[in-house]
Enzyme design. Structure first.
Site, PDB file in Angstrom:
ATOM      1  N   GLU A 295       4.769  -5.097   7.165  1.00 49.52           N
ATOM      2  CA  GLU A 295       3.983  -4.029   7.804  1.00 49.52           C
ATOM      3  C   GLU A 295       4.418  -3.756   9.230  1.00 49.52           C
ATOM      4  OE1 GLU A 295       2.746  -6.579   6.087  1.00 49.52           O
ATOM      5  OE2 GLU A 295       1.343  -5.828   4.573  1.00 49.52           O
TER       6      GLU A 295
ATOM      7  N   GLY B 154       1.024  -5.229   0.817  1.00 51.82           N
ATOM      8  CA  GLY B 154      -0.151  -5.338  -0.052  1.00 51.82           C
ATOM      9  C   GLY B 154       0.174  -5.942  -1.408  1.00 51.82           C
TER      10      GLY B 154
ATOM     11  N   GLU C 230       0.024  -9.537  -0.778  1.00 49.46           N
ATOM     12  CA  GLU C 230      -1.392  -9.861  -0.569  1.00 49.46           C
ATOM     13  C   GLU C 230      -2.147  -9.877  -1.900  1.00 49.46           C
ATOM     14  OE1 GLU C 230      -1.606  -6.666   2.395  1.00 49.46           O
ATOM     15  OE2 GLU C 230      -2.532  -8.131   3.736  1.00 49.46           O
TER      16      GLU C 230
ATOM     17  N   ALA D  73       0.855  -1.189   0.000  1.00 52.75           N
ATOM     18  CA  ALA D  73       0.000   0.000   0.000  1.00 52.75           C
ATOM     19  C   ALA D  73       0.892   1.240   0.000  1.00 52.75           C
ATOM     20  CB  ALA D  73      -0.898  -0.022   1.226  1.00 52.75           C
TER      21      ALA D  73
END
Ligand code: CAA
Length: 267
Positions: free
Chosen positions: A141, A118, A121, A75
């Site tokens: 993260e 992300g 993911e 992200a």
């Protein structure tokens, strides 16, 4: 079929590029200067390309890949750094990312480089993960004061088991494509120059089969542990959003952007 037949996918501020080859749509993330960090605009463009693929009977399979050094480095931290808990909770931050996991057509991730946070993911939301020998994976993260928020704790655990998922998510350790394949995160590894060729060959092969049968097989495999996955992902997203109430989350993201070590204070 050519991209010119799909003018709606030629975005003025392109964060992705969409190509067509017979029945295969390829989506390339094109933000290499930010290591394809997944900002809001990129996710919107990705989702609209997926909608397009889903509604077009000529498309039988989708390949998603990155550009430059990265598949996607997670992200967008600069976009997240000033978000408050109230904002992320109210807007259900990250929910639009679910679109990829809900795609009914088969999606192959061709992971060319970093697949972090992300980005990892996103790869796990795909149906098949092909990786170049140089690809690297992590859920980092924790190093920026937050946690996976797009299914990482759930899908990684389902793929590689609890203790390996714990180690990766609790340390942020980066692993090689070879280790990722050995533990079951990656489907197959190829030399960098063969990655797209192999991903396309598999996509073309699948796209030639009966589309309804392909859809039924995908639905059936996805049905394994579906109920607990849906509940787990919802809980994970709320916990992820809760990290935005922490000073440590803000410190972690600021430290990354300021290129210095984070000083966590446990609050
Ligand atoms: N968001 C925003 N910008 C990012 C980014 C990200 N996730 N990852 C990299 N960038 C930017 C860097 O800030 C840098 O920008 P500038 O050139 O303007 O300084 C540029 O991309 C290149 O990055 P680096 O200079 O850091 O490149 P490097 O080769 O030294 O390091 C790296 C590469 C190890 C991948 C490092 O960039 C890195 O650790 N990136 C962050 C990974 C990360 O923490 N991802 C998780 C995000 S949180 C998340 O994804 C939540 C979720 O679950 C939904």
């Amino acid at each position: 079929m050519s991209a010119a037949e799909h003018p709606e996918l030629n975005h003025p501020e392109e964060m992705i590029r969409v190509d067509f080859d017979d029945r295969v749509m390829t989506i390339t993330l094109t933000r290499p200067n930010a290591l394809n960090a997944l900002c809001k605009k990129l996710i919107m463009q990705l989702n609209s390309a997926l909608d397009q693929a889903e509604n077009d009977t000529r498309i039988g399979a989708i390949v998603i890949t990155g550009s430059g050094k990265a598949f996607a480095a997670g992200a967008d931290i600069s976009e997240m750094k000033n978000l408050t808990f109230a904002e992320v909770a109210e807007k259900d931050f990250i929910k639009p990312w679910e679109r990829l996991s809900q795609c009914q057509k088969p999606v192959i991730a061709a992971v060319n480089g970093y697949a972090l946070g992300g980005g990892c993911e996103m790869a796990m939301m795909c149906d098949i993960i092909y990786a170049s020998e140089a690809a690297q994976f992590s859920q980092p993260e924790i190093t920026i004061g937050t946690m996976p928020g797009a299914g990482g704790t759930q899908r990684l655990t389902a793929l590689i088991g609890k203790t390996k998922a714990m180690e990766l998510c609790l340390t942020g350790r980066m692993i090689s494509a070879q280790e990722a394949e050995a533990i079951g995160l990656v489907t197959r590894i190829f030399a960098a120059h063969d990655l797209m060729k192999e991903a396309m060959a598999t996509a073309h092969k699948i796209a030639k089969f009966s589309a309804p049968v392909v859809r039924m097989i995908k639905e059936s495999i996805n049905n394994v542990a579906e109920a607990s996955l849906v509940a787990g992902i919802r809980t994970e997203r709320r916990l992820f959003q809760s990290t935005f109430a922490l000073e440590d989350r803000k410190e972690g993201m600021m430290a990354f952007l300021e290129k210095r070590p984070a000083a966590f204070k446990n609050r």
